[in-house]
Design a protein around this motif. Structure first.
Motif, PDB file in Angstrom:
ATOM      1  N   GLU A   1      -7.076  -0.500  -0.602  1.00 36.82           N
ATOM      2  CA  GLU A   1      -6.003  -0.714   0.368  1.00 36.82           C
ATOM      3  C   GLU A   1      -6.111  -2.087   1.021  1.00 36.82           C
ATOM      4  O   GLU A   1      -5.101  -2.743   1.249  1.00 36.82           O
ATOM      5  CB  GLU A   1      -6.010   0.397   1.422  1.00 36.82           C
ATOM      6  CG  GLU A   1      -5.566   1.727   0.876  1.00 36.82           C
ATOM      7  CD  GLU A   1      -5.584   2.845   1.900  1.00 36.82           C
ATOM      8  OE1 GLU A   1      -5.830   2.569   3.103  1.00 36.82           O
ATOM      9  OE2 GLU A   1      -5.362   4.001   1.510  1.00 36.82           O
TER      10      GLU A   1
ATOM     11  N   ILE B   1      -3.214  -5.323   1.133  1.00 37.65           N
ATOM     12  CA  ILE B   1      -2.508  -5.763   2.351  1.00 37.65           C
ATOM     13  C   ILE B   1      -3.112  -6.992   3.014  1.00 37.65           C
ATOM     14  O   ILE B   1      -2.488  -7.579   3.891  1.00 37.65           O
ATOM     15  CB  ILE B   1      -2.416  -4.615   3.389  1.00 37.65           C
ATOM     16  CG1 ILE B   1      -3.802  -4.074   3.817  1.00 37.65           C
ATOM     17  CG2 ILE B   1      -1.576  -3.477   2.842  1.00 37.65           C
ATOM     18  CD1 ILE B   1      -4.401  -4.752   4.993  1.00 37.65           C
TER      19      ILE B   1
ATOM     20  N   ASP C   1      -1.401  -9.991   5.348  1.00 36.13           N
ATOM     21  CA  ASP C   1      -0.160  -9.594   6.015  1.00 36.13           C
ATOM     22  C   ASP C   1      -0.555  -9.013   7.368  1.00 36.13           C
ATOM     23  O   ASP C   1      -1.077  -7.898   7.449  1.00 36.13           O
ATOM     24  CB  ASP C   1       0.570  -8.557   5.155  1.00 36.13           C
ATOM     25  CG  ASP C   1       1.842  -8.016   5.781  1.00 36.13           C
ATOM     26  OD1 ASP C   1       1.973  -7.987   7.026  1.00 36.13           O
ATOM     27  OD2 ASP C   1       2.721  -7.593   5.004  1.00 36.13           O
TER      28      ASP C   1
ATOM     29  N   GLU D   1       0.925  -7.696   9.955  1.00 31.17           N
ATOM     30  CA  GLU D   1       1.456  -6.390  10.353  1.00 31.17           C
ATOM     31  C   GLU D   1       0.805  -5.270   9.544  1.00 31.17           C
ATOM     32  O   GLU D   1       0.416  -4.237  10.089  1.00 31.17           O
ATOM     33  CB  GLU D   1       2.972  -6.367  10.165  1.00 31.17           C
ATOM     34  CG  GLU D   1       3.621  -5.120  10.715  1.00 31.17           C
ATOM     35  CD  GLU D   1       5.141  -5.187  10.634  1.00 31.17           C
ATOM     36  OE1 GLU D   1       5.742  -4.128  10.351  1.00 31.17           O
ATOM     37  OE2 GLU D   1       5.714  -6.271  10.846  1.00 31.17           O
ATOM     38  N   ALA D   2       0.682  -5.474   8.247  1.00 34.29           N
ATOM     39  CA  ALA D   2       0.047  -4.466   7.394  1.00 34.29           C
ATOM     40  C   ALA D   2      -1.428  -4.301   7.754  1.00 34.29           C
ATOM     41  O   ALA D   2      -1.948  -3.182   7.738  1.00 34.29           O
ATOM     42  CB  ALA D   2       0.200  -4.846   5.918  1.00 34.29           C
ATOM     43  N   GLU D   3      -2.103  -5.387   8.092  1.00 37.36           N
ATOM     44  CA  GLU D   3      -3.507  -5.290   8.502  1.00 37.36           C
ATOM     45  C   GLU D   3      -3.645  -4.472   9.777  1.00 37.36           C
ATOM     46  O   GLU D   3      -4.538  -3.636   9.884  1.00 37.36           O
ATOM     47  CB  GLU D   3      -4.112  -6.682   8.706  1.00 37.36           C
ATOM     48  CG  GLU D   3      -4.388  -7.412   7.417  1.00 37.36           C
ATOM     49  CD  GLU D   3      -5.044  -8.759   7.626  1.00 37.36           C
ATOM     50  OE1 GLU D   3      -5.518  -9.056   8.748  1.00 37.36           O
ATOM     51  OE2 GLU D   3      -5.089  -9.534   6.652  1.00 37.36           O
TER      52      GLU D   3
ATOM     53  N   HIS E   1      -1.730  -2.124  10.839  1.00 35.90           N
ATOM     54  CA  HIS E   1      -1.510  -0.716  10.466  1.00 35.90           C
ATOM     55  C   HIS E   1      -2.745  -0.161   9.751  1.00 35.90           C
ATOM     56  O   HIS E   1      -3.170   0.966  10.016  1.00 35.90           O
ATOM     57  CB  HIS E   1      -0.272  -0.593   9.576  1.00 35.90           C
ATOM     58  CG  HIS E   1      -0.022   0.797   9.107  1.00 35.90           C
ATOM     59  ND1 HIS E   1       0.378   1.822   9.938  1.00 35.90           N
ATOM     60  CD2 HIS E   1      -0.146   1.359   7.877  1.00 35.90           C
ATOM     61  CE1 HIS E   1       0.491   2.937   9.248  1.00 35.90           C
ATOM     62  NE2 HIS E   1       0.178   2.685   7.989  1.00 35.90           N
ATOM     63  N   TYR E   2      -3.329  -0.940   8.844  1.00 37.68           N
ATOM     64  CA  TYR E   2      -4.544  -0.541   8.112  1.00 37.68           C
ATOM     65  C   TYR E   2      -5.667  -0.233   9.096  1.00 37.68           C
ATOM     66  O   TYR E   2      -6.312   0.819   9.008  1.00 37.68           O
ATOM     67  CB  TYR E   2      -4.940  -1.677   7.168  1.00 37.68           C
ATOM     68  CG  TYR E   2      -6.277  -1.534   6.477  1.00 37.68           C
ATOM     69  CD1 TYR E   2      -6.378  -0.912   5.234  1.00 37.68           C
ATOM     70  CD2 TYR E   2      -7.442  -2.059   7.034  1.00 37.68           C
ATOM     71  CE1 TYR E   2      -7.596  -0.799   4.577  1.00 37.68           C
ATOM     72  CE2 TYR E   2      -8.662  -1.956   6.384  1.00 37.68           C
ATOM     73  CZ  TYR E   2      -8.736  -1.323   5.167  1.00 37.68           C
ATOM     74  OH  TYR E   2      -9.948  -1.221   4.527  1.00 37.68           O
TER      75      TYR E   2
END
Length: 121
Positions: A83, A87, A90, A92-94, A96-97
């Motif tokens: 995962e 990501i 990024d 925003e994706a980080e 969230h991760y």
């Protein structure tokens, strides 16, 4: 920005090895933990090391402290690495991760402020 770039490249390398190497995921997880908990200096505002240290510290502790669940811990290590590779970079994706892994998967107590990654673009 150089410190953060070197750190991120080193983590990417270990995460990729975890997915392709015959070695135990735990061995690569320890390497990522070492990098994220002081193996490389970060002084440019990138907080990824802080959050990755918590995630990988918890995953390696799970493997070490609950031997009956070692296979499950290693499966989570592989998933976390896969995962992260998908990501990383990024913001925003980080965020969230980090939020998902810390609170939803690993069970850390949720705080008012979610993890944020601040890095220069």
């Amino acid at each position: 920005m150089k410190d953060s770039e070197a750190f991120r490249a080193a983590v990417r390398e270990r995460a990729a090895f975890m997915l392709t190497d015959a070695a135990s995921p735990y061995d690569r997880a320890l390497e990522i933990l070492g990098l994220s908990s002081g193996g490389l200096p970060l002084d440019d505002g990138d907080e990824a090391g802080k959050w990755l240290a918590l995630i990988w510290g918890e995953l390696t502790d799970w493997f070490e402290l609950r031997p009956a669940q070692a296979d499950q811990a290693e499966a989570h290590m592989v998933t976390a690495a896969r995962e992260w590779l998908a990501i990383e970079g990024d913001q925003e994706a980080e965020a969230h991760y980090f939020d998902r892994w810390l609170y939803d998967i690993l069970g850390f107590e949720r705080h008012l402020d979610p993890p944020r990654v601040q890095k220069e673009s």
